[in-house]
Write an enzyme that holds these catalytic residues in place. Structure first.
Site, mmCIF file in Angstrom:
data_model
loop_
_atom_site.group_PDB
_atom_site.id
_atom_site.type_symbol
_atom_site.label_atom_id
_atom_site.label_comp_id
_atom_site.label_asym_id
_atom_site.label_seq_id
_atom_site.Cartn_x
_atom_site.Cartn_y
_atom_site.Cartn_z
ATOM 1 N N ASP A 1 4.458 1.180 -2.612
ATOM 2 C CA ASP A 1 4.920 -0.205 -3.233
ATOM 3 C C ASP A 1 6.320 -0.072 -3.139
ATOM 4 O OD1 ASP A 1 4.776 -2.571 -4.159
ATOM 5 O OD2 ASP A 1 4.501 -1.727 -6.358
ATOM 6 N N ASP B 1 4.197 -5.677 1.150
ATOM 7 C CA ASP B 1 4.985 -4.481 0.685
ATOM 8 C C ASP B 1 4.253 -3.517 0.012
ATOM 9 O OD1 ASP B 1 4.634 -5.983 -1.856
ATOM 10 O OD2 ASP B 1 6.462 -4.941 -2.593
ATOM 11 N N GLU B 2 3.065 -3.396 0.153
ATOM 12 C CA GLU B 2 2.269 -2.233 -0.711
ATOM 13 C C GLU B 2 0.863 -2.117 0.357
ATOM 14 O OE1 GLU B 2 -0.036 -3.139 -4.529
ATOM 15 O OE2 GLU B 2 1.381 -4.934 -4.233
HETATM 16 MG MG LIG Z 1 6.213 -4.178 -4.765
#
Ligand SMILES: [Mg+2]
Length: 364
Positions: free
Chosen positions: A12, A107-108
């Site tokens: 993350d 983003d993960e």
């Molecule tokens: Mg994040």
């Protein structure tokens, strides 16, 4: 402990949108930065830098409120094509390790590294490698969690942000989950949290002591999955093809509803959920569907395609309300269920278009 233990990494990026802005614009470094709508508009916070979070600013908060909390905050319009670009860079790094990558948002992602292209037996080393390459190639930091399943890996990645690396080996899982507040368990939203609190269950350990049978008796079939989480078990696979086609939310009324204002009020709160969900996965939608179930259980759906992608609660609610007024018998026939769904989600792999409105993207 039953179930197969896998080696799962959850990666993350730290305060993704604002970190990209601070990387690209040095004058923003060390400052409270908010990516999102202007505080003068009805905009919302898409992401807040760690400096801004210290003032209590959070994603999905109204920008006007953020400005009140921190008058010195710098508001930046989101530059999504840049975020998508970085997202592609990160995915390319993931692809060097395993093909079992399940992105959750820009983003993960989850990675199943039980077997991996590096022939590296220690997931901890792979997580280190990923963090290092991300830093070298994007100039940004990521946090990683390592565990025997998705649930544990995700909680672990959140444990020591930013730039964290937390490894929970199978034998430490029970200790690790025991003290977790119930709202940290996967899929436990505000309603379930309230229900669990009513039962006096505040920590995962309380759920474990309560017992699986009692939980299923009280919560129904979802009790089984929840009990599993409370002892750190989660059999969900990392699914590289997982690609949500739509986001929806629906509700059944306790008594059937005729009042148009009550129905539109419900549409508003359903739309808020849908918009928040779209924001969380970073995927604006191109069409809105309204589902109506009348008192005799007849169920209809009505859809509207939008001019451009959106993840805005306003647009979703307005479109669904128009469908309600124009394409249903609301007000004449009692309604027992309403649902709002958004579909035609923009794929992170599609070329980016200039559709952006200010969006409540979450970025934790
Ligand atoms: Mg994040």
């Amino acid at each position: 402990m039953s179930g197969r233990n896998r080696k799962i990494i959850h990666v993350d990026m730290d305060a993704f949108f604002t970190s990209v802005e601070q990387r690209d614009h040095p004058h923003l470094r060390g400052r409270p930065v908010v990516v999102g709508g202007s505080p003068k508009s009805r905009g919302v916070v898409a992401a807040a830098s760690y400096e801004a979070r210290r003032f209590g600013i959070r994603s999905a908060m109204a920008s006007s409120q953020a400005a009140r909390l921190c008058p010195g905050a710098i508001f930046v319009t989101p530059n999504f094509d840049r975020y998508v670009e970085v997202s592609h860079q990160i995915r390319e790094i993931f692809a060097t390790v395993t093909s079992l990558v399940e992105p959750l948002s820009l983003d993960e992602a989850y990675l199943d590294v039980t077997e991996n292209f590096l022939s590296e037996p220690l997931a901890r080393n792979i997580a280190r490698y990923l963090k290092q390459r991300i830093r070298e190639e994007t100039g940004l930091t990521a946090s990683a969690g390592v565990g025997p399943n998705k649930f544990i890996a995700k909680v672990a990645s959140d444990f020591r942000k930013p730039d964290g690396l937390v490894v929970i080996p199978p034998e430490k899982v029970l200790d690790f989950v025991e003290k977790l507040p119930v709202e940290k368990l996967w899929g436990v939203g505000p309603a379930t949290t309230a229900r669990l609190h009513e039962l006096g269950l505040r920590k995962a350990g309380d759920i474990r002591n309560f017992g699986q049978e009692a939980l299923v008796r009280t919560l129904g079939s979802s009790g089984e999955f929840l009990y599993g989480l409370s002892i750190g078990e989660d059999s969900r696979e990392v699914d590289p093809s997982s690609d949500p086609k739509s986001c929806g939310s629906e509700t059944t009324f306790e008594t059937d509803i005729l009042s148009i204002s009550e129905l539109t009020e419900t549409i508003r709160s359903l739309s808020e959920h849908v918009a928040a969900e779209l924001g969380k996965i970073g995927r604006p939608a191109k069409s809105v569907t309204l589902k109506v179930r009348y008192d005799d259980f007849t169920t209809i759906t009505r859809s509207q395609t939008l001019k451009r992608h959106t993840d805005q609660e306003e647009t979703i609610a307005r479109t669904a309300s128009e469908l309600l007024l124009r394409k249903t018998e609301a007000g004449q026939r009692p309604i027992r269920l309403l649902g709002v769904a958004a579909s035609g989600l923009l794929s992170p792999d599609e070329p980016i278009q200039l559709w952006f409105e200010i969006s409540p993207f979450s970025d934790d």
